[in-house]
Design a protein around this motif. Structure first.
Motif, PDB file in Angstrom:
ATOM      1  N   PRO A  49       0.830  -1.202   0.000  1.00  0.00           N
ATOM      2  CA  PRO A  49       0.000   0.000   0.000  1.00  0.00           C
ATOM      3  C   PRO A  49       0.870   1.260   0.000  1.00  0.00           C
ATOM      4  CG  PRO A  49      -0.872  -1.606   1.542  1.00  0.00           C
ATOM      5  CD  PRO A  49       0.469  -2.120   1.084  1.00  0.00           C
ATOM      6  N   GLY A  50       0.630   2.136  -0.970  1.00  0.00           N
ATOM      7  CA  GLY A  50       1.411   3.359  -1.106  1.00  0.00           C
ATOM      8  C   GLY A  50       2.693   3.191  -1.888  1.00  0.00           C
ATOM      9  N   GLY A  51       3.073   1.957  -2.201  1.00  0.00           N
ATOM     10  CA  GLY A  51       4.290   1.707  -2.966  1.00  0.00           C
ATOM     11  C   GLY A  51       4.132   2.165  -4.409  1.00  0.00           C
ATOM     12  N   ALA A  52       5.218   2.633  -4.999  1.00  0.00           N
ATOM     13  CA  ALA A  52       5.191   3.139  -6.370  1.00  0.00           C
ATOM     14  C   ALA A  52       5.479   2.019  -7.367  1.00  0.00           C
ATOM     15  CB  ALA A  52       6.224   4.253  -6.524  1.00  0.00           C
ATOM     16  N   TRP A  53       4.942   2.191  -8.552  1.00  0.00           N
ATOM     17  CA  TRP A  53       5.279   1.302  -9.666  1.00  0.00           C
ATOM     18  C   TRP A  53       5.507   2.155 -10.904  1.00  0.00           C
ATOM     19  CZ3 TRP A  53       2.474   1.339 -14.119  1.00  0.00           C
ATOM     20  CH2 TRP A  53       1.177   1.852 -14.057  1.00  0.00           C
ATOM     21  N   LYS A  54       6.295   1.632 -11.826  1.00  0.00           N
ATOM     22  CA  LYS A  54       6.478   2.276 -13.122  1.00  0.00           C
ATOM     23  C   LYS A  54       6.874   1.213 -14.132  1.00  0.00           C
ATOM     24  CE  LYS A  54      11.289   3.604 -12.399  1.00  0.00           C
ATOM     25  NZ  LYS A  54      12.269   4.674 -12.431  1.00  0.00           N
ATOM     26  N   ALA A  55       6.528   1.481 -15.371  1.00  0.00           N
ATOM     27  CA  ALA A  55       6.882   0.573 -16.460  1.00  0.00           C
ATOM     28  C   ALA A  55       6.722   1.317 -17.776  1.00  0.00           C
ATOM     29  CB  ALA A  55       5.987  -0.660 -16.446  1.00  0.00           C
ATOM     30  N   THR A  56       7.595   1.034 -18.701  1.00  0.00           N
ATOM     31  CA  THR A  56       7.435   1.537 -20.059  1.00  0.00           C
ATOM     32  C   THR A  56       6.813   0.420 -20.875  1.00  0.00           C
ATOM     33  OG1 THR A  56       9.304   3.039 -19.868  1.00  0.00           O
ATOM     34  CG2 THR A  56       8.638   2.408 -22.093  1.00  0.00           C
ATOM     35  N   MET A  57       5.673   0.732 -21.472  1.00  0.00           N
ATOM     36  CA  MET A  57       4.951  -0.250 -22.264  1.00  0.00           C
ATOM     37  C   MET A  57       5.348  -0.097 -23.727  1.00  0.00           C
ATOM     38  SD  MET A  57       3.355  -1.498 -19.721  1.00  0.00           S
ATOM     39  CE  MET A  57       2.093  -2.594 -20.317  1.00  0.00           C
ATOM     40  N   ALA A  58       5.451  -1.214 -24.421  1.00  0.00           N
ATOM     41  CA  ALA A  58       5.781  -1.213 -25.846  1.00  0.00           C
ATOM     42  C   ALA A  58       4.596  -1.779 -26.621  1.00  0.00           C
ATOM     43  CB  ALA A  58       7.023  -2.056 -26.102  1.00  0.00           C
ATOM     44  N   THR A  59       4.176  -1.073 -27.645  1.00  0.00           N
ATOM     45  CA  THR A  59       3.084  -1.534 -28.486  1.00  0.00           C
ATOM     46  C   THR A  59       3.643  -2.450 -29.577  1.00  0.00           C
ATOM     47  OG1 THR A  59       3.274   0.364 -29.971  1.00  0.00           O
ATOM     48  CG2 THR A  59       1.784   0.596 -28.081  1.00  0.00           C
ATOM     49  N   PRO A  60       2.803  -3.260 -30.195  1.00  0.00           N
ATOM     50  CA  PRO A  60       3.285  -4.152 -31.250  1.00  0.00           C
ATOM     51  C   PRO A  60       3.973  -3.416 -32.403  1.00  0.00           C
ATOM     52  CG  PRO A  60       1.115  -4.835 -30.537  1.00  0.00           C
ATOM     53  CD  PRO A  60       1.396  -3.519 -29.858  1.00  0.00           C
ATOM     54  N   ASP A  61       3.613  -2.150 -32.628  1.00  0.00           N
ATOM     55  CA  ASP A  61       4.239  -1.399 -33.722  1.00  0.00           C
ATOM     56  C   ASP A  61       5.514  -0.672 -33.295  1.00  0.00           C
ATOM     57  OD1 ASP A  61       3.232   0.686 -32.223  1.00  0.00           O
ATOM     58  OD2 ASP A  61       1.933   1.479 -33.792  1.00  0.00           O
ATOM     59  N   GLY A  62       5.996  -0.945 -32.056  1.00  0.00           N
ATOM     60  CA  GLY A  62       7.271  -0.413 -31.609  1.00  0.00           C
ATOM     61  C   GLY A  62       7.214   0.892 -30.829  1.00  0.00           C
TER      62      GLY A  62
END
Length: 140
Positions: A49-62
């Motif tokens: 609870p309260g912890g941060a998350w992050k991620a860079t998402m990549a789409t199929p077209d790059g």
């Protein structure tokens, strides 16, 4: 979250994997990268609870786009509230509920959104996530 019940969705599936594997897939970067479209090493998941998350998402077209947020309520192997940052300082919450069913996992993903367009886009994204998760979780 200021979204109304008018713009909600709820998706449910039974996955051919134990609940512990499904939880690991959602909460461990090395697993999350395998099914979510997120790119290692950009994934950081502080699942509390309260912890941060992050991620860079990549789409199929790059194309790539960064996402950030925090976690709300967290109950290991049962419940995960994923808050995602939106432009303007707002956030939206995706709720993931897991239930063990005879060695498999029923997963329910739900979200309330601010508009029909936001709901439709979020629901489409969640369907894609569930497709990837359904394929990956049995392999853990």
């Amino acid at each position: 979250m200021s979204a109304t019940a008018e713009y909600t969705y709820r998706l449910s599936r039974v996955l051919d994997a134990p609940v512990e594997n499904v939880w690991a897939a959602w909460t461990q970067p090395e697993h999350y990268a395998q099914w979510s479209g997120a790119v290692l090493p950009t994934i950081s998941l502080d699942v509390r609870p309260g912890g941060a998350w992050k991620a860079t998402m990549a789409t199929p077209d790059g194309q790539e786009f960064p996402l950030t947020g925090t976690y709300g309520e967290v109950v290991e192997n049962e419940h995960l509230e994923v808050l995602m940052d939106l432009p303007g300082g707002a956030s939206t919450a995706m709720v993931v509920d897991l239930t063990a069913v005879d060695g498999k996992t029923e997963i329910v993903v739900s979200q309330a959104c601010d508009s029909a367009q936001a709901r439709d886009m979020s629901e489409q994204g969640s369907r894609m996530l569930l497709d990837g998760l359904a394929a990956y979780a049995p392999t853990i």
